[in-house]
Design a protein around this motif. Structure first.
Motif, mmCIF file in Angstrom:
data_model
loop_
_atom_site.group_PDB
_atom_site.id
_atom_site.type_symbol
_atom_site.label_atom_id
_atom_site.label_comp_id
_atom_site.label_asym_id
_atom_site.label_seq_id
_atom_site.Cartn_x
_atom_site.Cartn_y
_atom_site.Cartn_z
ATOM 1 N N TRP A 1 11.895 9.347 9.079
ATOM 2 C CA TRP A 1 12.914 8.309 8.895
ATOM 3 C C TRP A 1 13.362 7.801 10.272
ATOM 4 O O TRP A 1 13.551 8.580 11.202
ATOM 5 C CB TRP A 1 14.126 8.834 8.141
ATOM 6 N N TYR A 2 13.570 6.458 10.377
ATOM 7 C CA TYR A 2 13.988 5.846 11.632
ATOM 8 C C TYR A 2 15.065 4.796 11.346
ATOM 9 O O TYR A 2 14.998 4.064 10.351
ATOM 10 C CB TYR A 2 12.805 5.162 12.334
ATOM 11 N N PHE A 3 16.049 4.724 12.233
ATOM 12 C CA PHE A 3 17.118 3.728 12.158
ATOM 13 C C PHE A 3 16.736 2.587 13.098
ATOM 14 O O PHE A 3 16.498 2.801 14.286
ATOM 15 C CB PHE A 3 18.446 4.353 12.566
ATOM 16 N N VAL A 4 16.684 1.353 12.557
ATOM 17 C CA VAL A 4 16.065 0.229 13.269
ATOM 18 C C VAL A 4 16.996 -0.991 13.288
ATOM 19 O O VAL A 4 17.680 -1.286 12.303
ATOM 20 C CB VAL A 4 14.726 -0.160 12.596
ATOM 21 N N LYS A 5 16.980 -1.693 14.410
ATOM 22 C CA LYS A 5 17.696 -2.972 14.529
ATOM 23 C C LYS A 5 16.693 -4.115 14.408
ATOM 24 O O LYS A 5 15.674 -4.130 15.093
ATOM 25 C CB LYS A 5 18.418 -3.062 15.873
ATOM 26 N N ASP B 1 0.819 -1.216 0.000
ATOM 27 C CA ASP B 1 0.000 0.000 0.000
ATOM 28 C C ASP B 1 0.856 1.271 0.000
ATOM 29 O O ASP B 1 0.336 2.383 0.122
ATOM 30 C CB ASP B 1 -0.940 0.011 1.207
ATOM 31 N N LYS B 2 2.197 1.088 -0.124
ATOM 32 C CA LYS B 2 3.159 2.185 -0.229
ATOM 33 C C LYS B 2 3.188 3.071 1.017
ATOM 34 O O LYS B 2 3.612 4.222 0.963
ATOM 35 C CB LYS B 2 2.878 3.044 -1.466
ATOM 36 N N SER B 3 2.752 2.530 2.156
ATOM 37 C CA SER B 3 2.722 3.319 3.385
ATOM 38 C C SER B 3 4.099 3.423 4.040
ATOM 39 O O SER B 3 4.335 4.326 4.848
ATOM 40 C CB SER B 3 1.722 2.722 4.377
ATOM 41 N N PHE B 4 5.014 2.479 3.726
ATOM 42 C CA PHE B 4 6.365 2.580 4.271
ATOM 43 C C PHE B 4 7.372 1.936 3.313
ATOM 44 O O PHE B 4 7.024 1.114 2.463
ATOM 45 C CB PHE B 4 6.461 1.932 5.654
ATOM 46 N N VAL B 5 8.628 2.362 3.466
ATOM 47 C CA VAL B 5 9.747 1.814 2.701
ATOM 48 C C VAL B 5 10.859 1.461 3.683
ATOM 49 O O VAL B 5 11.172 2.258 4.575
ATOM 50 C CB VAL B 5 10.289 2.831 1.673
ATOM 51 N N LYS B 6 11.436 0.281 3.521
ATOM 52 C CA LYS B 6 12.563 -0.136 4.354
ATOM 53 C C LYS B 6 13.826 -0.189 3.496
ATOM 54 O O LYS B 6 13.834 -0.810 2.439
ATOM 55 C CB LYS B 6 12.298 -1.503 4.998
ATOM 56 N N VAL B 7 14.879 0.462 3.985
ATOM 57 C CA VAL B 7 16.158 0.532 3.284
ATOM 58 C C VAL B 7 17.194 -0.180 4.145
ATOM 59 O O VAL B 7 17.565 0.311 5.216
ATOM 60 C CB VAL B 7 16.570 2.004 3.048
ATOM 61 N N LYS C 1 5.049 6.736 8.586
ATOM 62 C CA LYS C 1 4.268 7.642 9.419
ATOM 63 C C LYS C 1 3.566 6.889 10.557
ATOM 64 O O LYS C 1 2.877 7.492 11.371
ATOM 65 C CB LYS C 1 3.245 8.387 8.557
ATOM 66 N N ASP C 2 3.770 5.574 10.586
ATOM 67 C CA ASP C 2 3.203 4.739 11.646
ATOM 68 C C ASP C 2 4.228 3.665 11.999
ATOM 69 O O ASP C 2 3.986 2.471 11.866
ATOM 70 C CB ASP C 2 1.890 4.114 11.168
ATOM 71 N N VAL C 3 5.388 4.120 12.446
ATOM 72 C CA VAL C 3 6.553 3.246 12.543
ATOM 73 C C VAL C 3 6.350 2.085 13.513
ATOM 74 O O VAL C 3 6.815 0.967 13.258
ATOM 75 C CB VAL C 3 7.808 4.064 12.912
ATOM 76 N N GLU C 4 5.680 2.293 14.616
ATOM 77 C CA GLU C 4 5.521 1.225 15.598
ATOM 78 C C GLU C 4 4.800 0.011 15.003
ATOM 79 O O GLU C 4 5.120 -1.135 15.320
ATOM 80 C CB GLU C 4 4.758 1.745 16.822
#
Length: 205
Positions: free
Chosen positions: A193-197, A156-162, A174-177
Motif C-alpha cells: 500500500w502507498y499514499f500518493v499525491k 487486469d486487477k494488478s492494482f487498486v486506487k482508493v 506490486k509495481d507502484v512506479e
C-alpha cells in the motif's frame, strides 16, 4: 498600488498553501486509518470491487467491453446506462441474470422502464428479489464506512486506487512506479500500500 498588489499575491499564496496543508493532513489521517482498519477487508470485498466508483459517475461495471454499464442510485429507484451492445446484470438482487440491450433504464422494485428518447419510455413488469436501490445504497454505506471518496481498479486487477480526497489516494500495487505514472509517493505502508499525491486534482465537473 504596487505594494498592495504584491501584498494581495502573498496573502493569496498563504491561503492556498494553508488549504493544501489541511487537505494533506486530512487525507493522511484517512489513509492511516484505512490501512490500519479496512485495507484487507476492502480488498476481499468482491461485491464492491466488481465496480469502480466516482462521485459523479457513480458505480461503473466494465470488466470487459462486452458487458459495460453504469448505475446511478436515486430515491426508490436506480438509473442504469448500458454502454455495450447488451448487458448482463448478475447482481444478487435478481433471481437470475438480467439481460438488457444498449440504452438507458430505470429499475424499481417491481418494474423496468426503458427510455426510448427524452420524452418517451416503455414499461415492463419485473419483480426483483430485492430492491436494486437498497442493494447499491448498501454498497455506498460500505464506502462511507471505509472512508473512501472514490475508487478504481485496473482491468487486469494488478492494482487498486482508493481516493481519499480530490488530491490524494492510496494505491495497492506490486509495481507502484508504473501504476501511478507521474504522481508522487508520499508514504509507503506494509503489504504493497502507498499514499500518493496526484499531479493534477481529480475532475469532479
Amino acid at each position: 498600488m504596487k505594494k498592495s498588489y504584491t501584498y494581495l499575491i502573498i496573502v493569496t499564496l498563504l491561503i492556498s498553501c494553508n488549504q493544501e496543508k489541511r487537505l494533506l493532513e486530512y487525507s493522511q489521517e484517512k489513509a492511516d486509518q484505512f490501512v490500519e482498519m479496512y485495507a484487507n477487508e476492502f480488498l476481499q470485498d468482491t461485491e464492491l470491487l466488481k465496480y469502480s466508483y466516482h462521485p459523479r459517475a457513480q458505480f461503473t461495471y466494465e470488466q470487459d467491453f462486452l458487458n459495460n454499464y453504469r448505475i446511478f442510485p436515486k430515491d426508490n429507484e436506480i438509473g442504469l446506462i448500458c454502454f455495450s451492445d447488451s448487458c448482463q446484470l448478475k447482481e444478487s438482487f435478481n433471481n437470475s441474470p438480467l439481460k438488457l440491450s444498449k440504452g438507458r433504464y430505470t429499475l424499481k422494485q417491481d418494474s423496468i422502464f426503458t427510455e426510448l428518447n427524452y420524452d418517451s419510455t416503455t414499461f415492463q413488469i419485473h419483480y426483483f428479489k430485492r430492491n436494486p436501490e437498497d442493494y447499491f445504497n448498501g454498497l455506498k454505506k460500505r464506502l462511507q464506512k471505509y472512508g473512501v471518496f472514490a475508487y478504481s481498479k485496473s482491468k487486469d486487477k494488478s492494482f487498486v486506487k482508493v481516493y481519499l480526497s480530490v488530491q490524494y489516494y492510496l494505491v495497492y500495487s506490486k509495481d507502484v512506479e508504473n501504476d501511478i505514472n507521474d504522481d508522487e509517493i508520499i508514504k509507503s505502508y506494509n503489504d504493497n500500500w502507498y499514499f500518493v499525491k496526484m499531479k493534477r486534482q481529480m475532475d469532479l465537473g
